[in-house]
Design an enzyme around this catalytic site. Structure first.
Site, PDB file in Angstrom:
ATOM      1  N   ASP A   1      11.295 -25.025  71.196  1.00 37.42           N
ATOM      2  CA  ASP A   1      11.497 -24.383  70.203  1.00 37.42           C
ATOM      3  C   ASP A   1      10.988 -24.227  68.545  1.00 37.42           C
ATOM      4  OD1 ASP A   1      12.164 -22.123  71.895  1.00 37.42           O
ATOM      5  OD2 ASP A   1      14.164 -22.827  70.868  1.00 37.42           O
TER       6      ASP A   1
ATOM      7  N   LYS B   1      17.047 -18.381  64.913  1.00 35.53           N
ATOM      8  CA  LYS B   1      16.675 -17.208  65.526  1.00 35.53           C
ATOM      9  C   LYS B   1      16.712 -16.316  66.494  1.00 35.53           C
ATOM     10  CE  LYS B   1      15.915 -19.897  69.596  1.00 35.53           C
ATOM     11  NZ  LYS B   1      16.047 -19.506  70.628  1.00 35.53           N
TER      12      LYS B   1
END
Length: 309
Positions: A148, A23
């Protein structure tokens, strides 16, 4: 000499291979320290087409047999093993697993590799055992492993609030070409937070989402990069990072910046031609340059499982 953490256990027939995607953070603002000691942030997460590969097979017994091509990973203590143990405790599982991780996502670069690996492990066992897991359970397990991790139960484009573990899916933006520039050194997230928040003493006692979200969403609609509070510290400690960002913008990127707490930077481009021009200008032995694309939520979920036997 035998490899560590391997056992002579008969393998069952079921196995799964998954892609564990990276990401980037399209902007990250730190609003202050919360009463629980974490930091209140606002960020936009975006999955990208760079991935590790995780293979999980059911084995007889109750051991976790972990191997990886990354010799820096402790075979007994890593996020993949922790994720499997957390899921096993929650669902009272008594299964054994043989796990192999092929690392391609740079470590300590702000690309979410370890968090993605943890989420992929949970996805994999969920599919192997046909487990019924609610979103609440997924987010609770993920949040206990790392801030995350919950994002990788959503994918695509998403808003991260709180300490980042509270994630809300956003409408996916059009696919863009992406250039990742990864230095040879890593940046510790814990150290980065400590250094960037030294002057911040304000305690966050209530949600201020209504104040910050409109600007984020408006900037996302225009693909404007809204800044990353970690850049001030990272660019001071590693001046070459500032130069890379400048080069990305000068060679055609319409947005560029640090992802997460670093050390990787990204540049977004409207065309492959512009990306390749930037790649030629930036390539250096001091950096790893990775051309790729953004990945929509649909693409993320469609490509997550490579095979299931």
């Amino acid at each position: 000499m035998p490899k560590p953490f391997q056992f002579d256990i008969q393998v069952e027939s079921r196995r799964i291979s998954l892609r564990s995607y990276a990401k980037i953070n399209i902007g990250l603002h730190i609003l202050g320290r919360r009463e629980d000691g974490y930091h209140e942030i606002r960020t936009i997460f975006q999955t990208v087409n760079l991935y590790d590969r995780l293979e999980i097979a059911l084995i007889r017994g109750q051991e976790i047999e972990f191997t990886s091509d990354d010799r820096g990973l402790d075979p007994r203590h890593n996020l993949v093993v922790r994720a499997i143990l957390s899921l096993s405790r929650l669902k009272k599982l008594d299964k054994g697993y043989r796990v192999h991780l092929e690392k391609r996502i740079p470590v300590g670069a702000g690309l979410g590799g370890g968090s993605s690996n943890a989420a992929a492990a949970i996805h994999g066992i969920r599919r192997l055992l046909d487990l019924n897991l609610s979103h609440k359970e997924l987010f609770e397990i993920g949040g206990s492993l790392g801030s995350d991790v919950p994002f990788f139960f959503v994918g695509g484009t998403a808003l991260g609030v709180g300490r980042g573990a509270e994630v809300y899916p956003l409408e996916d933006q059009p696919e863009k070409y992406l250039l990742l520039v990864v230095p040879t050194y890593a940046i510790s997230t814990v150290d980065a937070y400590a250094r960037v928040t030294l002057p911040l003493t304000k305690k966050i006692k209530k949600s201020i989402i209504p104040v910050f979200c409109p600007g984020y969403l408006d900037s996302l609609d225009r693909w404007n990069f809204v800044g990353n509070d970690f850049e001030k510290v990272a660019f001071r400690d590693f001046p070459k990072l500032r130069g890379i960002k400048k080069n990305l913008l000068e060679t055609g990127a319409f947005a560029a910046g640090l992802t997460g707490s670093g050390s990787a930077l990204f540049g977004l481009f409207n065309s492959k031609r512009e990306l390749l021009k930037a790649r030629r200008a930036i390539e250096s032995k001091q950096f790893r340059v990775i051309p790729t694309k953004t990945l929509s939520r649909k693409q993320y979920w469609n490509c997550l499982v490579e095979s299931l036997q």
